[in-house]
Design a protein around this motif. Structure first.
Motif, PDB file in Angstrom:
ATOM      1  N   SER A 184       0.835  -1.210   0.000  1.00 19.75           N
ATOM      2  CA  SER A 184       0.000   0.000   0.000  1.00 19.75           C
ATOM      3  C   SER A 184       0.865   1.254   0.000  1.00 19.75           C
ATOM      4  CB  SER A 184      -0.936  -0.004   1.202  1.00 19.75           C
ATOM      5  OG  SER A 184      -0.219   0.033   2.421  1.00 19.75           O
ATOM      6  N   ASN A 185       1.998   1.228   0.697  1.00 18.84           N
ATOM      7  CA  ASN A 185       2.881   2.400   0.707  1.00 18.84           C
ATOM      8  C   ASN A 185       3.486   2.655  -0.675  1.00 18.84           C
ATOM      9  OD1 ASN A 185       2.460   3.050   3.374  1.00 18.84           O
ATOM     10  ND2 ASN A 185       4.249   1.960   4.120  1.00 18.84           N
ATOM     11  N   ARG A 188       0.658   4.127  -2.796  1.00 17.46           N
ATOM     12  CA  ARG A 188       0.366   5.508  -2.421  1.00 17.46           C
ATOM     13  C   ARG A 188       1.493   6.446  -2.855  1.00 17.46           C
ATOM     14  NH1 ARG A 188      -2.225   5.413   3.616  1.00 17.46           N
ATOM     15  NH2 ARG A 188      -2.919   7.481   2.952  1.00 17.46           N
ATOM     16  N   GLN A 192       1.202   9.465  -5.485  1.00 19.99           N
ATOM     17  CA  GLN A 192       1.699  10.790  -5.116  1.00 19.99           C
ATOM     18  C   GLN A 192       2.586  11.348  -6.231  1.00 19.99           C
ATOM     19  OE1 GLN A 192       1.035  12.931  -2.991  1.00 19.99           O
ATOM     20  NE2 GLN A 192       2.803  14.139  -2.384  1.00 19.99           N
ATOM     21  N   ARG A 459      -6.484  11.987  -4.340  1.00 17.43           N
ATOM     22  CA  ARG A 459      -7.080  11.540  -3.072  1.00 17.43           C
ATOM     23  C   ARG A 459      -8.015  10.359  -3.283  1.00 17.43           C
ATOM     24  NH1 ARG A 459     -10.268  15.324   0.528  1.00 17.43           N
ATOM     25  NH2 ARG A 459     -10.321  13.362   1.712  1.00 17.43           N
ATOM     26  N   ASP A 462      -5.742   7.405  -3.574  1.00 16.77           N
ATOM     27  CA  ASP A 462      -5.119   7.136  -2.287  1.00 16.77           C
ATOM     28  C   ASP A 462      -6.115   6.515  -1.315  1.00 16.77           C
ATOM     29  OD1 ASP A 462      -2.604   7.845  -0.530  1.00 16.77           O
ATOM     30  OD2 ASP A 462      -4.353   8.441   0.657  1.00 16.77           O
ATOM     31  N   VAL A 465      -6.596   2.848  -2.099  1.00 20.17           N
ATOM     32  CA  VAL A 465      -5.495   2.043  -1.567  1.00 20.17           C
ATOM     33  C   VAL A 465      -5.667   1.843  -0.063  1.00 20.17           C
ATOM     34  CG1 VAL A 465      -3.001   1.967  -1.180  1.00 20.17           C
ATOM     35  CG2 VAL A 465      -3.893   2.771  -3.365  1.00 20.17           C
ATOM     36  N   ALA A 466      -5.960   2.929   0.652  1.00 19.08           N
ATOM     37  CA  ALA A 466      -6.145   2.837   2.100  1.00 19.08           C
ATOM     38  C   ALA A 466      -7.320   1.922   2.445  1.00 19.08           C
ATOM     39  CB  ALA A 466      -6.364   4.229   2.687  1.00 19.08           C
TER      40      ALA A 466
END
Length: 486
Positions: A184-185, A188, A192, A459, A462, A465-466
């Motif tokens: 996930s990082n 993200r 970004q 967003r 993101d 993903v979160a």
């Protein structure tokens, strides 16, 4: 000869042994464990506000990032899962926990050891050693096999093994949670990058737009339609646009460095062909909290297995109040004089039970049990905190996803109006019906709307993903049956 005479002969020897066993069990019954109980209780789905009935099936693929439809993202996540050192540390901890479980399991079975001793010794002439050994120098040797088997009548070893296995399962769940967090990082960080790259595109369009406006103002000044005031106002907008470009380029460099660190390849040139945010597919389809949420999360599984391990530690601590029974046996050779070690008469053997019972230990066993019980309370409350955070996290991401969808609708409408207003302001200025300040104001509104559009699109990705991570990312927990949420 009477058939019952052997039993009558053995009966006097059996009676003292039976009395001794009864006395030992009686003493063990006096071990005081009263007043030491856990105080914490596991939270269930109902207390967390999860749906009581099964919600519509929600399928999350274990490689959910592939559903975004970006091959470049797939490659980055795959590389990170292979090369990231933090993930390797977690995997090493798992291997260590598994080794600890194997070590505990090995202690539950029979143990067999071989001993070979050879000693050259001078015996004292003034001690308890009789002639002819007194005052002489002799060799002595022992060759022996010895065995030991602890009979786990009260479940101490079984509980210790279950505790070790629980810790190993918790470490395995931790490894899955770390894998999910890393994926996930990476996703993200990649999104970004896309956001910053698209914002950089907006900034470049702004610079080109202001450069074109400056040429228009210069033409009007040359024609005597504008003054130097409008010219200076137009010229002053260019450094601001270039400043935004420089700021975004710095942020892009930092974002690339962060992504490289996740890949385990710092300071490596990262050649990426960054697509537009609109080219990324939407994947999150959840709209409500799933009823089986607690069975989807690796971090919750790890916390639950730690509760199981702590519970077994308490059982093991309780069992230490009871007798410890071992079967001990040995067989081998022992002699003074190595030349007779394997000769006739050097044989020795023995077999029998060994029983140990703590009677007075200064409160050591009670303190140990109290400590293990507190550890169990800590593990339970840690589990409760994890499930509360999990429910909040999913609820937050669902709320954000729905809010962002509504915001995007309104932003797109606002951007359309702002662009129309800007076109009208430019036309009025070219026709001499408006001043340049009106053009700048309209242009600023358009720029802000474009930025908001890019930010909202980023967003949205993101948040997806979160949400995938909050829903467990395709993980299915193997929990104890009394806690698995159905």
């Amino acid at each position: 000869m009477r058939l019952d005479s052997p039993s009558r002969a053995a009966r006097p020897r059996l009676i003292p042994s039976a009395l001794l066993l009864l006395a030992v069990l009686g003493l063990s019954a006096c071990a005081d464990m009263s007043g030491i109980q856990p105080h914490a209780a596991l939270r269930d789905a109902a207390s967390l506000g999860l749906p009581a009935e099964a919600s519509p099936p929600l399928t999350v693929d274990a490689q959910w990032w592939r559903e975004f439809g970006d091959l470049q993202l797939n490659r980055l996540v795959d590389e990170a899962l292979v090369s990231n050192p933090s993930l390797k540390i977690v995997q090493a901890r798992l291997a260590r926990a598994q080794a600890g479980a194997e070590l505990t399991q090995a202690a539950t079975g029979p143990q067999l050891n071989a001993t070979l001793d050879a000693t050259r010794q001078q015996y004292t002439a003034n001690g308890a050693v009789p002639p002819p050994l007194a005052g002489t120098v002799r060799e002595s040797g022992t060759a022996q096999l010895s065995g030991n088997w602890e009979l786990d009548f009260f479940g101490k070893n079984r509980a210790a093994l279950e505790a070790a296995l629980g810790s190993a399962r918790a470490a395995q769940a931790d490894a899955e949670a770390a894998r999910m967090l890393l994926a996930s990082n990476v996703a993200r960080s990649y999104f970004q990058l896309l956001r910053l790259n698209e914002q950089l595109g907006v900034a470049h369009r702004l610079l080109a737009q202001r450069t074109q406006a400056l040429r228009l103002v210069q033409d009007r000044v040359n024609a005597g339609l504008d003054t130097r005031l409008e010219l200076r106002q137009s010229e002053g907008t260019l450094p601001d646009a270039r400043l935004q470009i420089e700021t975004l380029q710095e942020q892009l460099t930092l974002a690339r460095n962060a992504l490289n660190a996740l890949l385990g390849q710092p300071n490596r040139p990262l050649a990426l062909d960054l697509p537009a945010l609109s080219a990324i597919k939407n994947i999150a389809n959840a709209t409500t909290l799933p009823s089986d949420l607690l069975g989807r999360r690796a971090d919750i599984a790890a916390a639950r297995w730690r509760v199981e391990a702590a519970t077994q530690d308490v059982s093991s601590a309780r069992s230490q109040f009871y007798p410890n029974v071992n079967l001990v046996a040995f067989a081998g050779f022992s002699s003074i004089g190595l030349d007779r070690l394997l000769g006739a008469g050097s044989e020795q053997w023995g077999v029998g039970p060994a029983l140990r019972l703590p009677l007075f230990d200064g409160g050591r066993l009670r303190a140990n049990l109290r400590g293990k019980t507190v550890d169990m309370d800590i593990a339970i409350e840690s589990y409760n905190a994890a499930v509360i955070d999990a429910v909040r996290e999913v609820a937050d991401q669902l709320a954000s996803r729905q809010a962002i969808n509504r915001q995007q609708v309104e932003q797109q409408a606002a951007q359309s109006f702002a662009e129309n207003a800007y076109e009208i302001a430019v036309q009025r200025y070219e026709a001499g019906l408006g001043n340049y300040l009106q053009v700048l104001t309209a242009e600023t509104t358009v720029l802000n709307q474009r930025r908001q559009g890019v930010d909202l699109a980023a967003r949205a990705l993101d948040t997806q993903v979160a949400l995938m991570r909050a829903l467990g990312g395709g993980y299915r927990a193997d929990l104890p049956s009394n806690t698995a949420q159905k």
